[in-house]
Design an enzyme around this catalytic site. Structure first.
Site, PDB file in Angstrom:
ATOM      1  N   ARG A 242       0.805  -1.200   0.000  1.00  0.00           N
ATOM      2  CA  ARG A 242       0.000   0.000   0.000  1.00  0.00           C
ATOM      3  C   ARG A 242       0.847   1.262   0.000  1.00  0.00           C
ATOM      4  O   ARG A 242       1.943   1.284   0.534  1.00  0.00           O
ATOM      5  CB  ARG A 242      -0.844   0.006   1.270  1.00  0.00           C
ATOM      6  CG  ARG A 242      -2.273   0.345   1.025  1.00  0.00           C
ATOM      7  CD  ARG A 242      -3.031   0.312   2.324  1.00  0.00           C
ATOM      8  NE  ARG A 242      -4.289  -0.368   2.133  1.00  0.00           N
ATOM      9  CZ  ARG A 242      -5.224  -0.462   3.051  1.00  0.00           C
ATOM     10  NH1 ARG A 242      -5.025   0.034   4.262  1.00  0.00           N
ATOM     11  NH2 ARG A 242      -6.351  -1.064   2.784  1.00  0.00           N
TER      12      ARG A 242
ATOM     13  N   GLU B 257      -3.807  -8.002  -5.020  1.00  0.00           N
ATOM     14  CA  GLU B 257      -5.226  -8.343  -5.096  1.00  0.00           C
ATOM     15  C   GLU B 257      -5.432  -9.815  -5.405  1.00  0.00           C
ATOM     16  O   GLU B 257      -6.315 -10.465  -4.841  1.00  0.00           O
ATOM     17  CB  GLU B 257      -5.942  -7.478  -6.145  1.00  0.00           C
ATOM     18  CG  GLU B 257      -6.042  -6.008  -5.783  1.00  0.00           C
ATOM     19  CD  GLU B 257      -6.824  -5.753  -4.495  1.00  0.00           C
ATOM     20  OE1 GLU B 257      -7.547  -6.658  -4.057  1.00  0.00           O
ATOM     21  OE2 GLU B 257      -6.698  -4.659  -3.942  1.00  0.00           O
TER      22      GLU B 257
ATOM     23  N   GLN C 164      -9.639 -14.479  -1.215  1.00  0.00           N
ATOM     24  CA  GLN C 164      -9.981 -15.515  -0.224  1.00  0.00           C
ATOM     25  C   GLN C 164      -8.795 -15.881   0.659  1.00  0.00           C
ATOM     26  O   GLN C 164      -8.674 -17.028   1.110  1.00  0.00           O
ATOM     27  CB  GLN C 164     -10.502 -16.771  -0.947  1.00  0.00           C
ATOM     28  CG  GLN C 164     -11.765 -16.524  -1.724  1.00  0.00           C
ATOM     29  CD  GLN C 164     -12.934 -16.235  -0.821  1.00  0.00           C
ATOM     30  OE1 GLN C 164     -13.460 -17.114  -0.173  1.00  0.00           O
ATOM     31  NE2 GLN C 164     -13.336 -14.963  -0.757  1.00  0.00           N
TER      32      GLN C 164
ATOM     33  N   LEU D 222       0.060 -21.269  -0.495  1.00  0.00           N
ATOM     34  CA  LEU D 222      -0.879 -20.144  -0.517  1.00  0.00           C
ATOM     35  C   LEU D 222      -2.295 -20.583  -0.892  1.00  0.00           C
ATOM     36  O   LEU D 222      -3.269 -19.887  -0.591  1.00  0.00           O
ATOM     37  CB  LEU D 222      -0.373 -19.072  -1.482  1.00  0.00           C
ATOM     38  CG  LEU D 222      -0.900 -17.647  -1.330  1.00  0.00           C
ATOM     39  CD1 LEU D 222      -0.857 -17.171   0.106  1.00  0.00           C
ATOM     40  CD2 LEU D 222      -0.106 -16.694  -2.225  1.00  0.00           C
TER      41      LEU D 222
ATOM     42  N   TYR E  36     -14.332  -8.222  -9.063  1.00  0.00           N
ATOM     43  CA  TYR E  36     -13.739  -7.553  -7.915  1.00  0.00           C
ATOM     44  C   TYR E  36     -12.349  -7.010  -8.241  1.00  0.00           C
ATOM     45  O   TYR E  36     -12.053  -5.827  -8.019  1.00  0.00           O
ATOM     46  CB  TYR E  36     -13.645  -8.487  -6.688  1.00  0.00           C
ATOM     47  CG  TYR E  36     -12.671  -7.908  -5.705  1.00  0.00           C
ATOM     48  CD1 TYR E  36     -13.039  -6.827  -4.909  1.00  0.00           C
ATOM     49  CD2 TYR E  36     -11.342  -8.345  -5.652  1.00  0.00           C
ATOM     50  CE1 TYR E  36     -12.124  -6.205  -4.071  1.00  0.00           C
ATOM     51  CE2 TYR E  36     -10.437  -7.742  -4.820  1.00  0.00           C
ATOM     52  CZ  TYR E  36     -10.829  -6.674  -4.033  1.00  0.00           C
ATOM     53  OH  TYR E  36      -9.921  -6.056  -3.227  1.00  0.00           O
TER      54      TYR E  36
ATOM     55  N   ASP F 227     -16.150  -6.562  -2.351  1.00  0.00           N
ATOM     56  CA  ASP F 227     -15.634  -7.839  -1.844  1.00  0.00           C
ATOM     57  C   ASP F 227     -16.498  -8.257  -0.647  1.00  0.00           C
ATOM     58  O   ASP F 227     -17.531  -7.655  -0.372  1.00  0.00           O
ATOM     59  CB  ASP F 227     -14.166  -7.695  -1.441  1.00  0.00           C
ATOM     60  CG  ASP F 227     -14.018  -6.889  -0.168  1.00  0.00           C
ATOM     61  OD1 ASP F 227     -14.883  -6.025   0.086  1.00  0.00           O
ATOM     62  OD2 ASP F 227     -13.049  -7.116   0.579  1.00  0.00           O
TER      63      ASP F 227
ATOM     64  N   CYS G 214     -16.071  -3.260  11.370  1.00  0.00           N
ATOM     65  CA  CYS G 214     -17.326  -3.918  11.008  1.00  0.00           C
ATOM     66  C   CYS G 214     -17.033  -5.385  10.725  1.00  0.00           C
ATOM     67  O   CYS G 214     -17.336  -5.923   9.668  1.00  0.00           O
ATOM     68  CB  CYS G 214     -17.942  -3.226   9.796  1.00  0.00           C
ATOM     69  SG  CYS G 214     -19.696  -3.581   9.534  1.00  0.00           S
TER      70      CYS G 214
ATOM     71  N   CYS H 235     -18.751  -1.419  17.020  1.00  0.00           N
ATOM     72  CA  CYS H 235     -19.565  -0.282  16.589  1.00  0.00           C
ATOM     73  C   CYS H 235     -19.174   1.004  17.319  1.00  0.00           C
ATOM     74  O   CYS H 235     -19.382   2.105  16.807  1.00  0.00           O
ATOM     75  CB  CYS H 235     -21.045  -0.586  16.789  1.00  0.00           C
ATOM     76  SG  CYS H 235     -21.644  -1.924  15.732  1.00  0.00           S
TER      77      CYS H 235
ATOM     78  N   CYS I 295     -16.847   2.913  15.139  1.00  0.00           N
ATOM     79  CA  CYS I 295     -17.239   3.083  13.742  1.00  0.00           C
ATOM     80  C   CYS I 295     -17.626   4.531  13.435  1.00  0.00           C
ATOM     81  O   CYS I 295     -18.417   5.144  14.161  1.00  0.00           O
ATOM     82  CB  CYS I 295     -18.406   2.157  13.411  1.00  0.00           C
ATOM     83  SG  CYS I 295     -18.944   2.315  11.694  1.00  0.00           S
TER      84      CYS I 295
END
Length: 342
Positions: free
Chosen positions: A29, A47, A52, A90, A130, A148, A200, A207, A210
Site C-alpha cells: 500500500r 489483489e 480468499q 498459498l 472484484y 468484496d 465492522c 460499533c 465506527c
DNA sequence: CATCCGTGGAG
DNA sequence: TCTCCAAGGAT
C-alpha cells in the site's frame, strides 16, 4: 428495499476522514490521500494473492514475489514450475496459473503495461469483477464499484438488508454503487474494506469505533452482527486415499506433476490413489512398502484422510531433493511427506 | 445459480 | 474440537 441516505457526502466524508487516520499499513500500500499512485503491478499482484486469503498469510508471499520479480515483465519470464513452487502453501493454485498467464498477456499483448480500465482488466486471466474494479480504483483512480466480502458485509449492515446471501449479492452491489463518487476512488474502496476488516468485523463488530454508525440501520436495529443473513451451507463429506513416499539413495523423493485442471492443478504432488474411499489401492511401482501412518487435511469442500506408505526404489518420477519438495509442495503433500520421513 | 478450488488463524 | 471464513474466479 433499503434506500440510500440523503446525505451521502457526509457519510463519505466521515469514512474517508476515518481512513486518513486508521488506514492499515500494508506492504503493498501507499499512504492514503497522497497523490502518487501505487504501481499497478503491485496492486494487481496483491489483489490476486488476497483473493480468499488473509493479509498475514499473503504478506510474506508478496514480499518474496516482488523481491524476485520486481516487474510484470520479470514475472512473465518465470518458468511454470518455478512459479507454482513459489506459490506453494498459498492455496487456490488456479490463481498461480492464471497469474502467470495474465503476466504473459500483459507483457506480450500490452507492451508490459496494465490496461487502465475495468473493461480492459476484466479481460485478463484470473481477473474477475472484484479485482478489475479494485485495480482500476486503486492503481488508476477510476470510480469503480469495488465489492468484496467486506463491502458486502458493511452494506448489509448499513442498510439492514434482510435478504440472505448469496441471493442478496446484486442488491448489495447496487447499494455499494450508490455511494461511489469521483472523489478518491482508491481510498474509498480501501476505506470500506479496512472498516470491514477491523471494525465492522463478521463477529462482534466494534460499533463504538465506527465512523458511520449515525447512518447505519444495522446499528440502529441493535443487532448489527445479524447481518449479512446467510443460507445454510452443505456439510463437508469425508474421503480417504493413499499417498506413496518413494525415496532413492540420494536423498530424493519421487513426485508427479498434477494435471492443470482440478484439485491442486499444476502443482507437484506425491503419487496417490484416487480419493474416493478406496479400501486399498495398488502402489505406483512394486517395492517394499511400509505403513507410515496417516495425515488429516481439510479442503474447502471435503476432508481427507491420507494413509502414507514409504519405500525406497526407482521409477518414472520427478525425482526431487527432499528439502526442495518440502518447500514446493501443497500443504497436504508436505504433511504426507513429513509423515513418510518421520 | 451451483460447484469447485486451499490454507491457517480466531473464537 | 469445531465452525467460520479471508481483498474471488472459472466453469
Amino acid at each position: 428495499m433499503p434506500s440510500v441516505p440523503s446525505d451521502v457526502p457526509a457519510l463519505r466524508a466521515a469514512l474517508l476522514d476515518w481512513y486518513d487516520v486508521h488506514a492499515r499499513s500494508l506492504v503493498w500500500r501507499t499512504p492514503p490521500g497522497v497523490g502518487t499512485r501505487p504501481d499497478p503491478y503491485r496492486v494487481w499482484l496483491s489483489e490476486v494473492m488476497l483473493q480468499q486469503t488473509t493479509t498475514p498469510h499473503a504478506t510474506p508471499y508478496f514480499l518474496e514475489f516482488t523481491r524476485r520479480w520486481p516487474t510484470v515483465g520479470d514475472l512473465a519470464a518465470v518458468e511454470d514450475g518455478e512459479l507454482m513452487a513459489a506459490w506453494a502453501g498459498l492455496g487456490y493454485y488456479a490463481r498461480a496459473r492464471n497469474l502467470l498467464a495474465c503476466a504473459r498477456a500483459v507483457a506480450s499483448e500490452h507492451d508490459g503495461v496494465f490496461p487502465d480500465t475495468e473493461e480492459g482488466l476484466l479481460a485478463l486471466p484470473g481477473v474477475g469483477a472484484y479485482t478489475a474494479a479494485a485495480v482500476a480504483a486503486i492503481a488508476f483512480g477510476r470510480a469503480a464499484n469495488v465489492v468484496d466480502g467486506n463491502v458486502e458485509r458493511v452494506m448489509a449492515r448499513l442498510f439492514a438488508v434482510e435478504t440472505p446471501v448469496p441471493a442478496a449479492r446484486p442488491e448489495l452491489r447496487r447499494l455499494a454503487g450508490s455511494l461511489i463518487r469521483d472523489e478518491r476512488p482508491g481510498d474509498w474502496a480501501q476505506a470500506l474494506m479496512d472498516l470491514g476488516a477491523t471494525v465492522c468485523r463478521p463477529k462482534s463488530p466494534f460499533c463504538g469505533d465506527c465512523p458511520i454508525t449515525r447512518w447505519c440501520a444495522g446499528y440502529a436495529s441493535g443487532q448489527p452482527e445479524r447481518y449479512p443473513l446467510k443460507t445454510k451451507k452443505a456439510e463437508r463429506p469425508h474421503r480417504h486415499g493413499f499417498a506413496w513416499v518413494l525415496r532413492d539413495d540420494q536423498g530424493r523423493v519421487g513426485l508427479v506433476r498434477r494435471p492443470d485442471k482440478g484439485l491442486l492443478g499444476g502443482m507437484l504432488g506425491l503419487p496417490t490413489s484416487d480419493w474416493s474411499s478406496t479400501p486399498d489401492a495398488a502402489p505406483p511401482v512394486p517395492a517394499g512398502w511400509r505403513e507410515a501412518g496417516a495425515i488429516e487435511h481439510v479442503f474447502t469442500h471435503f476432508s481427507l484422510t491420507l494413509t502414507v506408505r514409504t519405500a525406497t526404489g526407482q521409477g518414472e518420477f520427478i525425482w526431487t531433493p527432499v528439502e526442495e519438495a518440502l518447500a514446493g509442495l501443497p500443504t497436504v503433500f508436505r504433511k504426507a511427506l513429513e509423515r513418510g520421513l518421520a
